[in-house]
Design an enzyme around this catalytic site. Sequence first.
Site, PDB file in Angstrom:
ATOM      1  N   GLY A   1       0.846  -1.186   0.000  1.00  0.00           N
ATOM      2  CA  GLY A   1       0.000   0.000   0.000  1.00  0.00           C
ATOM      3  C   GLY A   1       0.878   1.232   0.000  1.00  0.00           C
TER       4      GLY A   1
ATOM      5  CE  LYS B   1      -7.353   7.449  14.861  1.00  0.00           C
ATOM      6  NZ  LYS B   1      -6.966   6.840  13.608  1.00  0.00           N
TER       7      LYS B   1
HETATM    8  P1  NAP Z   1      -4.716   5.195   0.958  1.00  0.00           P
HETATM    9  O1  NAP Z   1      -4.050   6.519   0.803  1.00  0.00           O
HETATM   10  O2  NAP Z   1      -5.958   4.927   0.174  1.00  0.00           O
HETATM   11  O3  NAP Z   1      -3.629   4.085   0.619  1.00  0.00           O
HETATM   12  C1  NAP Z   1      -3.933   2.729   0.583  1.00  0.00           C
HETATM   13  C2  NAP Z   1      -3.057   2.096  -0.462  1.00  0.00           C
HETATM   14  O4  NAP Z   1      -3.187   0.679  -0.407  1.00  0.00           O
HETATM   15  C3  NAP Z   1      -3.408   2.518  -1.896  1.00  0.00           C
HETATM   16  O5  NAP Z   1      -2.221   2.890  -2.534  1.00  0.00           O
HETATM   17  C4  NAP Z   1      -3.984   1.237  -2.487  1.00  0.00           C
HETATM   18  O6  NAP Z   1      -3.787   1.118  -3.857  1.00  0.00           O
HETATM   19  C5  NAP Z   1      -3.157   0.215  -1.744  1.00  0.00           C
HETATM   20  N1  NAP Z   1      -3.670  -1.137  -1.822  1.00  0.00           N
HETATM   21  C6  NAP Z   1      -4.886  -1.626  -1.491  1.00  0.00           C
HETATM   22  N2  NAP Z   1      -4.959  -2.951  -1.693  1.00  0.00           N
HETATM   23  C7  NAP Z   1      -3.746  -3.310  -2.188  1.00  0.00           C
HETATM   24  C8  NAP Z   1      -3.197  -4.548  -2.599  1.00  0.00           C
HETATM   25  N3  NAP Z   1      -3.896  -5.688  -2.552  1.00  0.00           N
HETATM   26  N4  NAP Z   1      -1.918  -4.563  -3.042  1.00  0.00           N
HETATM   27  C9  NAP Z   1      -1.192  -3.427  -3.112  1.00  0.00           C
HETATM   28  N5  NAP Z   1      -1.653  -2.222  -2.717  1.00  0.00           N
HETATM   29  C10 NAP Z   1      -2.922  -2.170  -2.266  1.00  0.00           C
HETATM   30  O7  NAP Z   1      -5.080   4.905   2.469  1.00  0.00           O
HETATM   31  P2  NAP Z   1      -4.448   5.561   3.799  1.00  0.00           P
HETATM   32  O8  NAP Z   1      -5.053   6.907   4.002  1.00  0.00           O
HETATM   33  O9  NAP Z   1      -2.975   5.436   3.805  1.00  0.00           O
HETATM   34  O10 NAP Z   1      -5.104   4.619   4.903  1.00  0.00           O
HETATM   35  C11 NAP Z   1      -4.588   3.348   5.260  1.00  0.00           C
HETATM   36  C12 NAP Z   1      -5.180   3.014   6.644  1.00  0.00           C
HETATM   37  O11 NAP Z   1      -4.620   3.934   7.593  1.00  0.00           O
HETATM   38  C13 NAP Z   1      -6.704   3.218   6.696  1.00  0.00           C
HETATM   39  O12 NAP Z   1      -7.293   2.239   7.489  1.00  0.00           O
HETATM   40  C14 NAP Z   1      -6.852   4.587   7.330  1.00  0.00           C
HETATM   41  O13 NAP Z   1      -8.069   4.767   8.014  1.00  0.00           O
HETATM   42  C15 NAP Z   1      -5.667   4.587   8.291  1.00  0.00           C
HETATM   43  N6  NAP Z   1      -5.224   5.934   8.671  1.00  0.00           N
HETATM   44  C16 NAP Z   1      -4.941   6.859   7.698  1.00  0.00           C
HETATM   45  C17 NAP Z   1      -4.508   8.107   8.080  1.00  0.00           C
HETATM   46  C18 NAP Z   1      -4.158   9.167   7.066  1.00  0.00           C
HETATM   47  O14 NAP Z   1      -3.883  10.313   7.452  1.00  0.00           O
HETATM   48  N7  NAP Z   1      -4.125   8.880   5.776  1.00  0.00           N
HETATM   49  C19 NAP Z   1      -4.368   8.430   9.451  1.00  0.00           C
HETATM   50  C20 NAP Z   1      -4.669   7.453  10.409  1.00  0.00           C
HETATM   51  C21 NAP Z   1      -5.099   6.199  10.002  1.00  0.00           C
HETATM   52  P3  NAP Z   1      -4.915   1.658  -4.871  1.00  0.00           P
HETATM   53  O15 NAP Z   1      -4.760   3.135  -4.901  1.00  0.00           O
HETATM   54  O16 NAP Z   1      -4.530   0.974  -6.145  1.00  0.00           O
HETATM   55  O17 NAP Z   1      -6.240   1.217  -4.336  1.00  0.00           O
END
Ligand code: NAP
Length: 303
Positions: free
Chosen positions: A7, A182
């Site tokens: 990811g 949370k």
């Molecule tokens: P994000 O920006 O959408 O990133 C997720 C990544 O995972 C995307 O690049 C996606 O690719 C990839 N992915 C999904 N399935 C995959 C697979 N089978 N193989 C390879 N890559 C894959 O999400 P995020 O914001 O980082 O969030 C991740 C988690 O952290 C979530 O649960 C979120 O609630 C938590 N979180 C995030 C934040 C924040 O500030 N962003 C803060 C606290 C907690 P695609 O684009 O191709 O789908």
Amino acid sequence: MTWHILGAGSLGGLWAARLARAGVPVRLVLRDPAALARYRALGGLTLVEEGDSHLYPIPAETHATDTPIQRLLLACKAYDAEAAAAALAPRLAPGAEIVLLQNGLGSQDAVAARLPRAHCIFASSTEGAFREADFRVVYAGRGHTWLGIQGEEQAPAWLDDLRAAGIPHQWTADILAKLWRKLALNCAINPLTVLHDCRNGGLRAWPGEVAELCAELAALLEHAGQAEAAEDLHGEVLRVIDGTAANYSSMHQDVARGRRTEIAYLLGHACTQAERLGLTLPGLDDLLQRLREHLAARGLPVT
Ligand code: NAP
């Protein structure tokens, strides 16, 4: 020891860049050959911090690579976690460590059930990051990451990698309390900001609704064996609403951009657990129903 990071989105990119620049070996695991080709064409992952951007040429691969994985950071959304873990299962070395960054609850148990021979470390993060473009991540808000295996007091030695990388973190033997707290804060704020189409501060106009949800969420936490996580929940919700008054919640941003939400692992999980515990929580049930109708009307998944 190499960190494989599945990811290369917001949090995955943020962790990858900081580990790589500290000299820790990192490999990104991308979804498919097309994603790998796009990544290679860009020459790496870019992290933007306080206006400065820096390109990190971190090696990347797809799931199909056959080298074993000893340490994995699962940095996808909660709804992608189980399938991603299943896809990588054949590559995991016995006793592999997997850090699960997913928000909410439910996905961690699903991953752990898929990978019974791995050590699953749950994490709860208040760091903020977003994707400005493909493989370009903006570090938007300083925060903290709690990591732990429930009941395990001894932090693993590899946390030194996080220290070296400047990733603010702490080990806890009660990670479930952090995740539940949370989740409760999220349930009290995010769905209402979607339904009232407002910034967090806009919820000051709905004090009764917020108070009712906090009372039900506190009852749920107590019945779920999380009495400590229930303490002063309403007070903290009000402080978060004031402290982040100008912000749109993550769920509001997802809906506004037509993106799938993590509803099943947040409010959906709260309602499922209440039912399992024999608790009747009409405010939460009604909120879930209204949120699902709102998402369905916009063509977004309701689970
Ligand atoms: P994000 O920006 O959408 O990133 C997720 C990544 O995972 C995307 O690049 C996606 O690719 C990839 N992915 C999904 N399935 C995959 C697979 N089978 N193989 C390879 N890559 C894959 O999400 P995020 O914001 O980082 O969030 C991740 C988690 O952290 C979530 O649960 C979120 O609630 C938590 N979180 C995030 C934040 C924040 O500030 N962003 C803060 C606290 C907690 P695609 O684009 O191709 O789908």
